[in-house]
Design an enzyme around this catalytic site. Structure first.
Site, PDB file in Angstrom:
ATOM      1  N   CYS A   1       4.369   7.302  10.466  1.00  0.00           N
ATOM      2  CA  CYS A   1       3.329   8.222  10.003  1.00  0.00           C
ATOM      3  C   CYS A   1       2.803   9.127  11.118  1.00  0.00           C
ATOM      4  CB  CYS A   1       2.176   7.439   9.389  1.00  0.00           C
ATOM      5  SG  CYS A   1       1.650   6.013  10.343  1.00  0.00           S
TER       6      CYS A   1
ATOM      7  N   GLU B   1       3.557   1.251  18.187  1.00  0.00           N
ATOM      8  CA  GLU B   1       3.299   2.602  17.688  1.00  0.00           C
ATOM      9  C   GLU B   1       3.575   3.662  18.756  1.00  0.00           C
ATOM     10  OE1 GLU B   1       2.445   2.614  14.558  1.00  0.00           O
ATOM     11  OE2 GLU B   1       1.656   4.605  14.121  1.00  0.00           O
TER      12      GLU B   1
ATOM     13  N   SER C   1       0.810  -1.208   0.000  1.00  0.00           N
ATOM     14  CA  SER C   1       0.000   0.000   0.000  1.00  0.00           C
ATOM     15  C   SER C   1       0.850   1.268   0.000  1.00  0.00           C
ATOM     16  CB  SER C   1      -1.003  -0.012   1.166  1.00  0.00           C
ATOM     17  OG  SER C   1      -0.372   0.157   2.397  1.00  0.00           O
TER      18      SER C   1
ATOM     19  N   THR D   1      -0.694   7.775   4.285  1.00  0.00           N
ATOM     20  CA  THR D   1       0.148   7.082   3.292  1.00  0.00           C
ATOM     21  C   THR D   1       0.825   8.059   2.336  1.00  0.00           C
ATOM     22  OG1 THR D   1      -1.727   6.632   1.818  1.00  0.00           O
ATOM     23  CG2 THR D   1      -1.149   4.914   3.416  1.00  0.00           C
TER      24      THR D   1
ATOM     25  N   SER E   1       8.823  -8.807  -3.703  1.00  0.00           N
ATOM     26  CA  SER E   1       9.236 -10.142  -3.268  1.00  0.00           C
ATOM     27  C   SER E   1       9.351 -11.102  -4.457  1.00  0.00           C
ATOM     28  CB  SER E   1       8.211 -10.686  -2.281  1.00  0.00           C
ATOM     29  OG  SER E   1       6.994 -10.899  -2.960  1.00  0.00           O
TER      30      SER E   1
ATOM     31  N   ARG F   1       7.800 -13.663  -5.093  1.00  0.00           N
ATOM     32  CA  ARG F   1       6.484 -14.065  -5.591  1.00  0.00           C
ATOM     33  C   ARG F   1       5.995 -13.153  -6.716  1.00  0.00           C
ATOM     34  NH1 ARG F   1       2.090 -13.078  -1.462  1.00  0.00           N
ATOM     35  NH2 ARG F   1       3.319 -11.254  -1.954  1.00  0.00           N
TER      36      ARG F   1
ATOM     37  N   GLY G   1      -2.826   2.490   7.310  1.00  0.00           N
ATOM     38  CA  GLY G   1      -1.529   2.496   7.981  1.00  0.00           C
ATOM     39  C   GLY G   1      -0.993   1.112   8.275  1.00  0.00           C
TER      40      GLY G   1
ATOM     41  N   LYS H   1       7.305   4.072  19.213  1.00  0.00           N
ATOM     42  CA  LYS H   1       7.913   4.794  18.100  1.00  0.00           C
ATOM     43  C   LYS H   1       7.649   6.288  18.204  1.00  0.00           C
ATOM     44  CE  LYS H   1       7.466   1.097  14.662  1.00  0.00           C
ATOM     45  NZ  LYS H   1       6.596   0.680  13.543  1.00  0.00           N
TER      46      LYS H   1
ATOM     47  N   HIS I   1      -4.826   9.961   9.553  1.00  0.00           N
ATOM     48  CA  HIS I   1      -4.645   9.802  10.997  1.00  0.00           C
ATOM     49  C   HIS I   1      -5.049  11.095  11.687  1.00  0.00           C
ATOM     50  CE1 HIS I   1      -2.840   6.094  10.165  1.00  0.00           C
ATOM     51  NE2 HIS I   1      -1.607   6.269  10.560  1.00  0.00           N
TER      52      HIS I   1
ATOM     53  N   GLN J   1      -6.153   6.271  14.196  1.00  0.00           N
ATOM     54  CA  GLN J   1      -5.401   6.021  12.978  1.00  0.00           C
ATOM     55  C   GLN J   1      -6.163   5.170  11.967  1.00  0.00           C
ATOM     56  OE1 GLN J   1      -1.440   5.676  15.762  1.00  0.00           O
ATOM     57  NE2 GLN J   1      -1.174   5.116  13.629  1.00  0.00           N
TER      58      GLN J   1
END
Lengths: 350, 350, 350, 350
Positions: free
Chosen positions: A153, A206, A15, A330, A38, A40, A184, A209, A246, A180
């Site tokens: 974020c 969160e 995302s 985002t 990745s 995949r 996210g 952080k 957020h 939020q």
């Protein structure tokens, strides 16, 4: 003369990766050359490798590109000077240094390296002088490239609003409760069964952080060492049924007393990047005067998703003031943050 | 001998009114005799006068009752001893005193009279001794009946969790950010266009109510006068897309230091009404140990909607502890609060 | 004498598995003995192995049980006579026959075996006579036990409402558009980013299942062979942001003309199991007369989640009638369906 | 030479009114001169009279305009040639004729006049020739101006997709189940308590409008008389928790058989207005090939909200084909529909 810098995106199908693609697709000097993901996804067309969840269509030429693996030695990265990283933390820790070693400048949205002693954690309006630590990083680690990180974020939203207050009045204590958006957590992060008609009062790591990153960002870099800011900060984080945006209830005790109107004024005037002419730039803080704003659905796209919208600046009984701040998590809180870092770095140092 | 007390509900067709009806329909000693509402509804069957929004069906015999106007002189009120009021504030201010004058005990969920000097504002687990002011009220106003109020929904959630902390450790400062369900604004209060994929960071008068009501409830009644509690309290209120269940991020600075485990213990042991055998009683605080609880959809019905669910009790950098509390806002926070007040009052004084 | 039958649940930690546990926990003659799940969960306490998503708490004694692997030879299954299966389709195909071979009666909610020629696909109010094919199944496959399946959630809702119409007026054509809740896809099935403020007009294999299963269920079993019903049926399936409760717009052309009031009457009178005294039984169809019902949030719990609620029965310009039907998809449409099958089977055959 | 036509909007403060303002604010030849609303709003600045619910800010110069009452004799309308009407139906019935009598061309989104024998009900891509009945209208009613209506939002979505099918293969029967966004009911139309975690299977008069309007629009105007289309159409309407974007499951039986690929082709090629250069024009039908599209949140803004997005075109067992169509209901389905009518009318007749 037109500057063209070839860039890649690591973790391009997720995302935040999709936001990188969206913001880079018509960029005036970054050329989106490599989409990495990745094993995949590797080898598939980008349009087939990812479930594109943004309303506007996937840009056609980008949809046709083949996804490469996130292998620093893959030849696709040869011509690339900058990589933007939307990797999960464990992969970031392993791979970002490898890219830096190979001479790439990594602008990373991952949390893995943010708190390292020689890694800049930058919000360009707030602490661009922290870029300077890159030299020490290169020396320490023997890299030709380097790693620049941007914060989590919800940290970005907070520190952009705190910076003009701190500069003028000083900050003594900060209390934040967040609400939020689900984006996210990534596309698969929050099941609908968990969040419809509901709130989850917990987001892993969160609060930690936000508390630690804010002090690093709002601290000083002196003689190559970070001196963290000394105010106290306590946070409580919640997940709400909102797609993007957020919202944060922020309470601030300033060192010198400040009237709400003075806070409005310093926030509204806060605009340190306005003369740099950066493509992703928007006015960092938009003030809404209505009693019931900001609101996620109505305000998240202010400044093309790059402005923090602030409202309800008022007195509090414990703290000096309280207010509500909103960030497009985002864009301003992730992909846009990394890109604005890269744009400013280039303007200043290249 | 079976005690039967005839009761009426004022504002019976609204969202809190429906909860009154639901909670009173099989009550062991209250007999729901009168359903009163605005002129527009009066004369209709209850089932036709209201849009019943609760999942379980409207009780059949109650659906057949005719709604009467909220006229204190209407003969339907003759045999009624208690009226529960879910009136809007302006009507409550005008009509509740009229009912009290006519000898009725009014248990009111309206905000109009809460802060009056001779009106008890009671949460039965927290300050039942405030009932005593009723005598002064009767004397002052020459009433045979009287008015007992319960606080605003979001205040109740806060003070129930603060009371055991205050009793044991003392409270110095309280900071709260709420995330409140749409049912708190009444059936027509929050348009879906306002709240889908959104949050509204404002609820009219809510912060002021929480700040002032909490200090009255947690204060003392001495010699017939209220002495408000002296701690500082600052609040920020938000409306979220949740049907029922107010969630609150609460930060508390205690006078004496307290470990989170001690807070858990005093909350868990807090149970002052357990021996009264009140029909609407449930354990006031339910502790959830999971890292991500309480959640509105999963926890709002704990204790048949009468328990506050608390989780995430942990240290904070500014306050002593922080935690998350959840309340079913239309049961514990409104209709159930008034009914529990009435039940306790009757047990103690009649 | 009290009948006690020991039962197990396969796939006990998922969203349908949890409903099995909830419905079996106080069952009068099924004793929930074994909780089986994947290797990852095996060996853990049930309360630790699953994220319990239902509002009421996990029953304490069940939470303490150790989860066993879904291994047919595991000794935990020795005393078990019946297993209920909430396995994913691929595992069901492999494992259910192994349990049947070992003498267990498997009542399965999985789709794997539903359309097999010797497997009964039963809604107990609609086609209990299809149980008879079990004898052929045992003969064919040399099993002591056997497999009984129930249909897909959205099929059950449709066929229960179609059965009384077919019996009285005949059915020629059926058109259905579904609006299905997210719980139908399992806890992790529908990301919140996919469905907030959105609808997904596609559910994998759902239309095909509804079209084929309906014809088998409403067909005849003659001389051990299924003769499918011959009406035409066309379906369009959609996922909507609703937690529980599948809503279906159903249009029916009958062979003989029928007035809406006649349809109401045959549906309301449809009650073939009422004399069996089955614990999970509720009146199969509840009619709501209000113009705007059934609604998922208000009607899904009718009959403890076991009743289909039908409303808006009216004329159509192409079909004879149209109506809206609602089913609690994880109770009536899944776990409750399997259990009701088991209860009826036992009453009839044991 | 630059054409400038002064226009007014009736009902400018409501949800469709705001879309009119948004779409007209930078219009190349319509100049938004008058904002009219109820007496309650009249005299206030537009920015104060309406709660602006759209994400982008209210255009500043428009926010400053004073709202006038919807009085046809108000002098503000003197210079206005065209009025766009977002009035409620009862007011529209009374007031629109008064504006037409005073020489104004009324392009109305209201339902009041749609089915009148001398009033054109036009979707410009579908039946622009119906404009011709305006002459008869003027004659009949002695008006200098006239009234042109556009259909109900959910009708527009259907008829745009049916028109290319009808032209090529003929249409015999149409079955539609709608899932309609809350904005279709206006800002206060759907309370959040009614629709969170829910669906309402009823929208007043909506099914009747879709059934009757479709036949008028897809019928012929011959010698000044409407001959309605003769196919059968049956509809079932539902309200879902989506902000914007009506989704429709449509089943069509054609006169001549048609393969899904042929339906895709005629829809994709359907573009009768492409050479008119109309400002509000977008390709009428956008085909999405992914199995799970269109989705309201991802596709409603295709063609700036003016394109119908169609997907899942496939065979049905009863009808020839079925597909899913999506429309932005307040743009393509309301304000944008009226404006496109006006643009085409001007290009053709002025």
């Amino acid at each position: 003369m037109v500057m063209r810098i070839k860039v890649g995106v690591l973790g391009a199908t997720g995302s935040v990766g999709q936001r990188f693609v969206q913001l880079l697709k018509d960029h005036p000097f970054f050329e989106l050359e490599v989409l990495a993901a990745s094993e995949r996804s590797a080898g598939k067309k980008y349009s087939e490798a990812c479930y594109w969840y943004l309303p506007e269509s996937i840009p056609e030429d980008i949809g046709e590109k083949l996804v490469v693996p996130t292998d620093p030695d893959h030849k696709a990265f040869e011509d690339v000077d900058i990589v933007f990283s939307a990797l999960p933390s464990d992969l970031a820790k392993e791979l970002e240094p490898e890219f830096a070693k190979r001479g790439k400048l990594v602008f990373s949205n991952a949390s893995a390296m943010r708190m390292e002693q020689d890694v800049p954690l930058v919000v360009p309006e707030v602490n661009p002088e922290h870029f300077e630590v890159l030299e020490i990083q290169r020396e320490n680690r023997g890299w030709d490239g380097g790693i620049v990180t941007n914060p989590n974020c919800s940290t970005i939203c907070a520190v952009i609003t705190l910076k003009p207050i701190m500069d003028k009045f000083g900050v003594e204590m900060v209390n934040i409760t967040t609400m939020q958006a689900v984006s996210g957590a990534g596309y698969w992060g929050v099941p609908s069964m968990a969040i419809l008609d509901n709130i989850i009062p917990y987001i892993k790591n969160e609060e930690e952080k936000m508390e630690s990153e804010s002090l690093k960002i709002l601290g000083d870099l002196k003689n190559g060492k970070f001196h963290y800011a000394s105010f106290k900060i306590g946070v409580s984080c919640n997940r709400v049924p909102v797609i993007d945006g957020h919202l944060e209830s922020i309470f601030v005790k300033t060192v010198e007393d400040a009237e709400p109107e003075e806070i409005v004024k310093v926030m509204d005037n806060f605009d340190p990047l306005k003369d740099y002419n950066l493509p992703t730039y928007a006015k960092p803080i938009v003030i809404r005067k209505e009693i019931d704003r900001p609101q996620p659905r109505l305000d998240r796209d202010n400044g093309r998703g790059m402005s923090i919208t602030v409202g309800r600046i008022r007195r509090d009984n414990i703290f000096t003031v309280k207010y509500t701040a909103l960030e497009h998590n985002t864009i301003r809180g992730a992909a846009g943050a990394s890109i604005l870092n890269a744009e400013l770095y280039i303007k200043k140092y290249l």
